[in-house]
Design a protein around this motif. Sequence first.
Motif, short mmCIF file in Angstrom:
data_model
loop_
_atom_site.label_atom_id
_atom_site.label_comp_id
_atom_site.label_asym_id
_atom_site.label_seq_id
_atom_site.Cartn_x
_atom_site.Cartn_y
_atom_site.Cartn_z
N LEU A 223 18.05 80.99 -22.46
CA LEU A 223 18.86 81.34 -24.04
C LEU A 223 18.66 82.87 -24.22
N GLU A 224 18.15 83.91 -23.49
CA GLU A 224 18.10 85.16 -23.97
C GLU A 224 18.97 85.95 -23.03
N LYS A 225 18.66 85.23 -21.81
CA LYS A 225 18.90 86.35 -20.01
C LYS A 225 20.75 85.30 -19.94
N THR A 226 20.40 84.46 -19.48
CA THR A 226 20.93 84.02 -18.22
C THR A 226 22.25 83.08 -19.48
N PHE A 227 21.73 81.85 -19.98
CA PHE A 227 22.65 81.48 -20.70
C PHE A 227 22.54 80.12 -19.91
N ALA A 228 21.94 79.62 -19.04
CA ALA A 228 21.73 78.58 -17.99
C ALA A 228 21.53 77.36 -18.99
N PHE A 229 21.86 76.83 -19.61
CA PHE A 229 21.43 76.21 -20.96
C PHE A 229 21.01 74.55 -19.87
N ASN A 230 21.70 75.07 -18.81
CA ASN A 230 21.33 73.61 -17.89
C ASN A 230 19.93 73.67 -17.31
N VAL A 231 19.33 74.55 -17.21
CA VAL A 231 18.58 74.89 -16.33
C VAL A 231 17.09 74.89 -17.55
N ALA A 232 17.32 75.10 -18.47
CA ALA A 232 16.73 74.99 -19.27
C ALA A 232 16.54 73.53 -20.47
N ILE A 233 17.35 73.00 -20.33
CA ILE A 233 17.29 71.37 -19.78
C ILE A 233 16.43 70.00 -19.37
N ALA A 234 17.02 71.29 -18.26
CA ALA A 234 16.02 70.19 -17.00
C ALA A 234 14.34 71.14 -17.01
N ALA A 235 14.57 72.45 -17.23
CA ALA A 235 13.15 72.34 -17.49
C ALA A 235 12.00 71.58 -18.36
N ALA B 77 7.07 82.21 -7.92
CA ALA B 77 7.36 80.85 -8.65
C ALA B 77 7.05 81.60 -10.08
N THR B 78 6.81 82.67 -10.22
CA THR B 78 6.88 83.27 -11.44
C THR B 78 8.98 83.88 -11.61
N ILE B 79 9.34 83.87 -11.19
CA ILE B 79 10.85 85.27 -10.84
C ILE B 79 11.72 83.74 -10.71
N THR B 80 11.32 82.25 -10.67
CA THR B 80 12.33 81.88 -10.51
C THR B 80 13.97 81.20 -11.53
N GLY B 81 12.99 82.04 -12.96
CA GLY B 81 13.89 81.92 -14.12
C GLY B 81 14.81 82.99 -14.54
N ASP B 82 14.39 84.01 -13.89
CA ASP B 82 15.19 85.79 -14.03
C ASP B 82 15.99 86.05 -12.57
N HIS C 75 -0.09 74.85 -16.14
CA HIS C 75 1.09 75.19 -15.51
C HIS C 75 2.40 74.70 -15.87
N ALA C 76 3.06 73.99 -15.77
CA ALA C 76 4.30 73.06 -16.53
C ALA C 76 4.72 73.66 -17.77
N THR C 77 3.87 73.84 -18.12
CA THR C 77 4.02 74.34 -20.07
C THR C 77 4.12 75.85 -19.69
N HIS C 78 3.26 76.48 -19.54
CA HIS C 78 4.01 78.16 -19.20
C HIS C 78 5.32 78.28 -18.51
N GLU C 79 5.63 76.81 -16.83
CA GLU C 79 6.83 76.99 -16.41
C GLU C 79 7.71 76.79 -17.15
N ALA C 80 7.88 75.81 -18.55
CA ALA C 80 9.04 75.33 -18.82
C ALA C 80 9.72 76.39 -19.65
N THR C 81 8.43 76.95 -20.54
CA THR C 81 8.77 78.47 -21.95
C THR C 81 9.60 79.27 -21.27
N LYS C 82 8.92 79.50 -20.20
CA LYS C 82 9.33 80.64 -19.29
C LYS C 82 11.26 80.72 -19.10
N GLN C 83 11.24 79.40 -18.11
CA GLN C 83 13.25 79.01 -17.80
C GLN C 83 14.04 79.04 -19.23
N VAL C 84 12.73 78.31 -20.46
CA VAL C 84 14.12 78.57 -20.82
C VAL C 84 13.96 79.33 -22.19
#
Length: 819
Positions: A666-678, A773-778, A653-662
């Motif tokens: 990178l591709e949509k929000t440019f929220a790199f702080n969120v990516a690093i937190a993931a 939880a599936t939409i937190t990164g979108d 679960h943690a691996t797929h969640e991190a992959t989705k958020q990162v």
Amino acid sequence: DCQRKPAVSGPDFSIMTLAKEYNFTQIEAKWQRFWASQETASLREYQVHEKKKKKFYVLSMFPYPSGNLHMGHVLHPMGWDAFGLPAENAALERNYNPDKWTYSNINQMKAQMTNLGLRFNWEMEVSTCSPDYYKWTQWLFLRMFDAGLAYQRQALVNWDPVDQTVLAKEQIDETGRSWRSGALVEMKFLRQWYLKLSCYADTLLSGLDELQWPEIVKQLQRRWLGKKNLMEFEFYLKDDQYAGQYKKLKVCTDTPQFMYGATYVAIALDHPLVSVVMKNDSRIIYNREIEFALGINVVNPLNGRSIPVYVANYVLSDFGSLAVLGIPGHGGKREKTFAKKFNIPVLSVLDNNGRLINSRQFTGMNADEAAVAIVQYAKDMKFGGYRTLYKISDWLISRQRYWGTPIPIIHCDYCGAVPVPEKDLPVRLPVYSNLNRSKCFNLQDVSQWVTTVCPSCGRSARKETDTMDTFVDSAWYFLRYLNPKNEIRPFEKASADYAMPVDLYIGGIEHDYGYISNKEPFKRLLAQGMVHGLTYKTNFELLTSANQVLEKSTGERVITSWEKMSKSKYNGVNPQDIAKRYGADAVRLFLLFKAPPENIIHWDVETIIGMTSWLNRLWKMFTDFASTESKPAIVNTKAFDESYDKYHKELLHATHEATKQVTNSLEKTFAFNVAIAACMKLSNALQGVPSEIAQKSAQYAESLRTLCILLSPFAPHIASELWSVLCLKFGFGNSYVLDEQWPTYDNSALEGEEINLQIIINGRRRGTIAIPATITGDEEALLRFVKENEIGHDVLRDRVVKKVHVAKHGRLISFVTEP
């Protein structure tokens, strides 16, 4: 890493030994040597050999890079905005020639970029101070001159008496002082060169709707363009008071019904008429807050009354040629105050019943009827009507200093302003000969260079001695990147058709002149914030020591504030020094994690230290796993399997969640702080697995592998080294992490989990809803879910949403709205 040519192989891992301690100095030096040995592909190679791949043009603002290594087929050049006053002043202070000083700084900055692990397509490097570049800046200027888009006129300009040059409005602080020298800005009359930017106002405004830019940036652009609909009337100058080309003055008002009560006309200090009337006036004006009678009168076309013209503070200078009709009898407080100050008559043209009086054929009408009737009358008589006005004015590009692109014009007493023939471009700067002199160096000081021959009549003539504003050089650099060595033209149209528009622009905002097929040069904008440092100062001087709280000589309390890093404020830090102390990856992670990229960052060493600690923990976790004797089977599990125990399920679960958020970051929000937190969250999940389970777990190995790839754009040195450890031990994929395929995520691995989302409107908490939880990164999916939810629908009803911000890794959504 698609910036590398595929013929280059990765490092030789057969000689690698596994270190117990994370030695960032050795690791970063190793990988920087490897990257330096690689070549980057040219644009032509992309066009010829990579047609099957979709191009992606990333443009970083001169001269600062984005700080990321990009996966995929990326064109990411770099160059130098090298002309300008700061470089010339710095060279002058040190008795250097500006060119030598500038090129030494370029070499130093390239070294700093290398030390931070930044990679660009250096084959496309350009420098605006190179004759190979500014030849084409001059060529573009001449195309605009031929088209009537570049012109010269007398103007009242902002003047820095220390730096001896014209300043733009943006270069003056709120106290009326120069942003560079600190001198109190004067105003003086000079003949200056302009570009007709104003004629593109409507095109620029309509083009904003097509851009994938942050809405707040587009709103700033709309305000800068400043569209305003008014009623405009032509007032003739009285009798023989013709001022140059000004036989009549266009005057605006939003209350035409009261025009019979007009008793004066107000204009801004920088209205062109002021320059014409006062061209022989030698006064020095120190303060923009100045008001006076201009000494001319205009005639009201409705009643023939002669009324005076004044310079008034309340007229927005941003609108340039705007003249405002003064009707103090029916105006606001500012008009009444102004009339009282200058003893101007106040007339009323409205009776107690709201009907016009003393207004000739319009007498007896109510105000609304009169407004329509007067405008129609003006249209019929061809002296007025409706006008759309823009705040944006023509661009003043003249600068009176040496270190800039010479304006390619020759002044002849017989032929006027004559363009330099194309064959004679570039007009090169003369050799700098200002050593050991304290005065500012101007091209007019070089008589040998100034004297020339008119290309039209052959008589003696003079070269233009103004240079161009540096923003002219940087207004087209993204096109020169495409063909930096082209000696025939500034760029090839085929190259521009292939690479343009820029897919992602990181930095400020500019627009092009028109030799390309695309309407807008920048498809998407990532607005970049600034790094602020803690600044210590008294009323007398800046302090350089962060430990002092009192000024020694006076005992006065030190004023502390966060301000943009600047050498003049002694609050800057050298990136090389910080990288040497903490490691380049830690610095990169700090800059990307501290705040979203569009926000201001407060420089904080403690956060960098925290990043260093996290990297040390990652190093230990990976090396502990690599030191095991067993070799777990590597799998790529897509969904839950009941045979997995608690740890395996949590890791999956943690691996797929991190992959989705990162990936979304990178591709949509440019929220790199969120990516690093993931990435941090995934590393915490990995560290929570007992060692006896981790050593035998295929999912643990897969999660480590995924974390390494996800981390690589942000901390490429340690990610490359850790990947090489896994490759050497277990034979994971490619031998180079940036050659590895980006991991994918499966929402089915995230289904079933819900989190609470807080809704904030205009700073107030308005409710909490449960979301998948599936939409937190979108962000788009989050916004849609909130609007469709009953609570979200109720709190947002009848509100106009101006801005949306998602924070806390998708657990908070904040709206800025209008009622």
